[in-house]
Design an enzyme around this catalytic site. Structure first.
Site, PDB file in Angstrom:
ATOM      1  N   ASN A  46     -17.027  66.603 163.277  1.00  0.00           N
ATOM      2  CA  ASN A  46     -16.205  67.851 164.986  1.00  0.00           C
ATOM      3  C   ASN A  46     -15.043  67.037 165.742  1.00  0.00           C
ATOM      4  O   ASN A  46     -14.227  68.305 165.924  1.00  0.00           O
ATOM      5  CB  ASN A  46     -17.123  67.958 165.757  1.00  0.00           C
ATOM      6  CG  ASN A  46     -18.338  68.319 165.524  1.00  0.00           C
ATOM      7  OD1 ASN A  46     -18.427  70.021 165.758  1.00  0.00           O
ATOM      8  ND2 ASN A  46     -19.422  68.017 165.043  1.00  0.00           N
ATOM      9  N   GLU A  47     -14.302  66.287 164.826  1.00  0.00           N
ATOM     10  CA  GLU A  47     -13.854  65.573 165.968  1.00  0.00           C
ATOM     11  C   GLU A  47     -12.282  66.020 165.164  1.00  0.00           C
ATOM     12  O   GLU A  47     -11.143  66.093 165.171  1.00  0.00           O
ATOM     13  CB  GLU A  47     -13.317  63.789 165.462  1.00  0.00           C
ATOM     14  CG  GLU A  47     -14.088  63.436 167.161  1.00  0.00           C
ATOM     15  CD  GLU A  47     -13.982  63.373 167.953  1.00  0.00           C
ATOM     16  OE1 GLU A  47     -12.795  64.510 168.738  1.00  0.00           O
ATOM     17  OE2 GLU A  47     -14.837  63.616 169.339  1.00  0.00           O
ATOM     18  N   GLY A  48     -12.601  65.855 163.490  1.00  0.00           N
ATOM     19  CA  GLY A  48     -11.444  65.953 162.714  1.00  0.00           C
ATOM     20  C   GLY A  48     -10.562  64.190 162.645  1.00  0.00           C
ATOM     21  O   GLY A  48     -10.881  63.830 163.337  1.00  0.00           O
TER      22      GLY A  48
END
Length: 147
Positions: free
Chosen positions: A14-16
């Protein structure tokens, strides 16, 4: 309790990861796997190894520790813990401590706690599709494995 491999991957997905500092959708200077703070500056670059290390250190020392302290001796599965650490990583420890997710979890109202993940889906007052997706993943994780 420590963040599991699966929980860490939820955050990573989700953050990358970006190895050069950038401004996120909330205009916060960010680097690596969503790392923010006074040590991040314009033009900063890091290696993948540094990004991984920053994430591991913050999850263990800051966010995992804060969630552990906040839940105290409340019955908590590994999946619930991972979901709450992911939420805390994204909204901050202060936001997590004040959250209805934590409040309902401490009461043992797990369905209500899970539903409250959905409340954290906005950036600057506007619903963000990425946060809607992330909160659904966290909610599903929180409810998994007999929670």
């Amino acid at each position: 309790m420590e963040m599991s491999f699966f929980g860490r991957n939820l955050i990573k997905r989700n953050e990358g990861c970006r190895l050069t500092a950038y401004r996120d959708v909330g205009n916060v200077l960010t680097i690596g796997w969503g790392h923010t703070g006074p040590d991040v500056y314009e033009g900063m670059t890091i290696t993948q190894e540094q990004a991984d290390q920053m994430l591991d250190e913050r999850l263990d020392r800051e966010f995992g520790a804060a969630v552990t302290k906040a839940i105290g001796d409340a019955p908590t599965t590994q999946d619930q813990f991972d979901a709450m650490v992911s939420l805390a990583y994204n909204i901050g420890v202060g936001g997590f401590r004040k959250s209805s997710v934590l409040r309902y979890h401490l009461r043992g109202a797990y369905i209500a706690a899970a539903d409250c993940f959905r409340l954290w889906n906005k950036v600057a007052g506007r619903v963000n599709k990425g946060l809607v997706r992330r909160r659904e993943e966290e909610r599903a994780l929180y409810l998994s494995k007999g929670a």
